[in-house]
Write an enzyme that holds these catalytic residues in place. Structure first.
Site, mmCIF file in Angstrom:
data_model
loop_
_atom_site.group_PDB
_atom_site.id
_atom_site.type_symbol
_atom_site.label_atom_id
_atom_site.label_comp_id
_atom_site.label_asym_id
_atom_site.label_seq_id
_atom_site.Cartn_x
_atom_site.Cartn_y
_atom_site.Cartn_z
ATOM 1 N N GLY A 145 9.732 25.881 -33.841
ATOM 2 C CA GLY A 145 10.676 25.871 -34.967
ATOM 3 C C GLY A 145 10.563 27.144 -35.789
ATOM 4 N N ASP B 16 4.035 22.756 -40.861
ATOM 5 C CA ASP B 16 3.335 21.462 -40.824
ATOM 6 C C ASP B 16 1.844 21.560 -41.178
ATOM 7 O OD1 ASP B 16 5.771 20.576 -39.883
ATOM 8 O OD2 ASP B 16 5.170 20.645 -37.780
ATOM 9 N N MET C 299 9.271 16.782 -43.905
ATOM 10 C CA MET C 299 8.850 17.108 -42.536
ATOM 11 C C MET C 299 7.325 17.155 -42.409
ATOM 12 S SD MET C 299 11.411 19.945 -40.992
ATOM 13 C CE MET C 299 12.935 19.464 -40.186
ATOM 14 N N VAL D 210 16.186 22.345 -44.722
ATOM 15 C CA VAL D 210 16.102 23.092 -45.982
ATOM 16 C C VAL D 210 14.655 23.560 -46.198
ATOM 17 C CG1 VAL D 210 16.139 22.704 -48.492
ATOM 18 C CG2 VAL D 210 18.042 21.925 -47.085
HETATM 19 O O1 F6P Z 1 7.204 21.978 -36.585
HETATM 20 C C1 F6P Z 1 8.147 22.208 -37.567
HETATM 21 C C2 F6P Z 1 9.134 21.066 -37.645
HETATM 22 O O2 F6P Z 1 10.066 21.367 -38.664
HETATM 23 C C3 F6P Z 1 8.503 19.686 -37.877
HETATM 24 O O3 F6P Z 1 8.159 19.467 -39.210
HETATM 25 C C4 F6P Z 1 9.577 18.789 -37.368
HETATM 26 O O4 F6P Z 1 9.031 17.560 -36.915
HETATM 27 C C5 F6P Z 1 10.146 19.571 -36.218
HETATM 28 O O5 F6P Z 1 9.830 20.920 -36.445
HETATM 29 C C6 F6P Z 1 11.633 19.462 -36.056
HETATM 30 O O6 F6P Z 1 11.970 20.069 -34.872
HETATM 31 P P1 F6P Z 1 13.393 20.609 -34.449
HETATM 32 O O7 F6P Z 1 13.552 21.973 -35.005
HETATM 33 O O8 F6P Z 1 13.323 20.664 -32.965
HETATM 34 O O9 F6P Z 1 14.384 19.647 -34.978
#
Ligand code: F6P
Length: 374
Positions: free
Chosen positions: A13, A136, A178, A299
């Site tokens: 991400g 995270d 998140m 966000v």
């Molecule tokens: O690892 C970062 C994160 O934003 C997590 O907090 C969340 O679970 C995940 O990525 C969401 O992933 P994606 O971008 O694939 O929706």
């Protein structure tokens, strides 16, 4: 030492500070060590397909404060890369791209998943140095990762602002934050934003316990509550079912039973997707207070990094460049207290840094009478 050719990519991400880290690494690598820097686009996908651009002082200019990643990103696995609708193991292909570009090292910027890919490539003979990025804060083996400080600010500000509506309308507001399977972001922003209840995956909750906290507040004349809910939070019942599902996968004695166990876990996890809305309905019924949900979503990882992330990303980038110059390989640039160290990827990949249930943040939250749902 000098004139090394180095590849760099961002994976997983996007997170605030990625560009600051590319710049920190790049400027040090080029300016201090005379390296040539090649940026692979869209994570391991671009590496497998040899999609790259040369990075120089011009392209590294003006990006310190910019959100996202100038290189693009993806969530691909090198051994199961989806190309034209088919999954392929691209590890060997990537090794060829590495050789064709006469690389001396590859620098990967990413989280836990990226560390696993990095280790796989290291084992295939590439020299890999990893820089820890995630909002995270769940990367094993490092105290910090860039992105977290910014996300913490954003989530905290959101909780601050939600207090206005919760208070004025006498409502319960659940704010989903998140953090994947770890509760760092929710716990940190919940404490900083003064949430009344904080629910994290590491501490499964019961409705009774949350209701008790809210009723206690009502008795004290506070007819509103803000509940910070981690996206991975769960009640005790779901936690028990998840444990059973994991055990079934572990105990499976054939590929077929393993596949069945995995599918059944997938369905369970899927059924849990909208858990914050379910919780809102349950709390409304239990307390009689109007209840609303706000999902912060992306966000939290967009926009310009805060100063702490800019400093961390620049610092990790600079240490990473020195490590490449020294010939380090198979390592992550980790922070430990106020120092950095090179931690072997072998010790990190596949592990998750959860919130210990006796962590000082947990104790601090309990100390100020925040309900943790247990
Ligand atoms: O690892 C970062 C994160 O934003 C997590 O907090 C969340 O679970 C995940 O990525 C969401 O992933 P994606 O971008 O694939 O929706």
């Amino acid at each position: 030492m000098g004139n090394k050719r180095v590849g760099i990519l961002t994976a997983g991400g996007d997170a605030p500070g990625l560009n600051a880290a590319i710049r920190g690494f790049g400027r040090t690598a080029i300016g201090e060590y005379g390296m040539k820097l090649i940026g692979f686009q869209n994570g391991f996908r671009g590496l497998a397909l040899d999609k790259h651009i040369e990075l120089n002082s011009d392209s590294l200019s003006g990006i310190l404060t910019v959100g996202g990643t100038i290189l693009g990103t993806s969530r691909d696995k090198v051994h199961r890369l989806n190309l034209d609708g088919r999954e392929r193991d691209m590890t060997g292909e990537i090794a060829k791209v590495y050789d064709r570009n006469k690389l001396d090292a590859l620098v990967t910027l990413g989280g836990g998943g990226t560390a696993k890919n990095a280790l796989r490539l290291q084992k295939a003979g590439l020299n890999v140095v990893h820089l820890p990025k995630t909002i995270d804060n769940d990367i094993w083996g490092t105290d910090d990762s860039f992105g977290f400080a910014t996300a913490l600010e954003i989530a905290t500000e959101a909780i601050d602002r939600l207090h206005s509506t919760a208070h004025s309308h006498h409502r319960i507001i659940l704010v989903e934050i998140m953090g994947h399977k770890a509760g760092w972001l929710t716990l940190g922003s919940g404490i900083a934003g003064g949430a009344d209840v904080i629910l994290i995956p590491e501490i499964p909750y019961t409705i009774e316990s949350i209701t008790k906290t809210i009723e206690h507040r009502k008795k004290a004349g506070k007819h509103f509550s803000v509940v910070a809910v981690a996206e991975g939070a769960m009640d005790t019942e779901y936690a028990a079912r998840l444990r059973v599902a994991d055990q079934l996968i572990k105990d499976a004695d054939s590929p077929e039973t393993k596949e069945m166990a995995r599918n059944s876990k997938m369905h369970l996890v899927d059924s849990h997707r909208e858990h914050t809305f379910t919780l809102a309905r349950q709390l409304e019924a239990a307390t009689g207070l109007e209840t609303r949900v706000t999902i912060l979503g992306y966000v939290q990882r967009g926009g310009t990094p805060v100063a702490a992330d800019r400093v961390l990303a620049t610092r990790l980038g600079a240490v990473g460049a020195a490590a490449v110059a020294d010939g380090a390989s198979g390592v992550m640039v980790a922070t430990r207290a106020s120092e950095t160290e090179l931690a072997p990827l072998e010790d990190i990949a596949g592990k998750v840094k959860y919130v210990p249930t006796d962590h000082e943040w947990v104790k601090a939250a309990r100390g100020v009478e925040v309900g943790l749902g247990d």
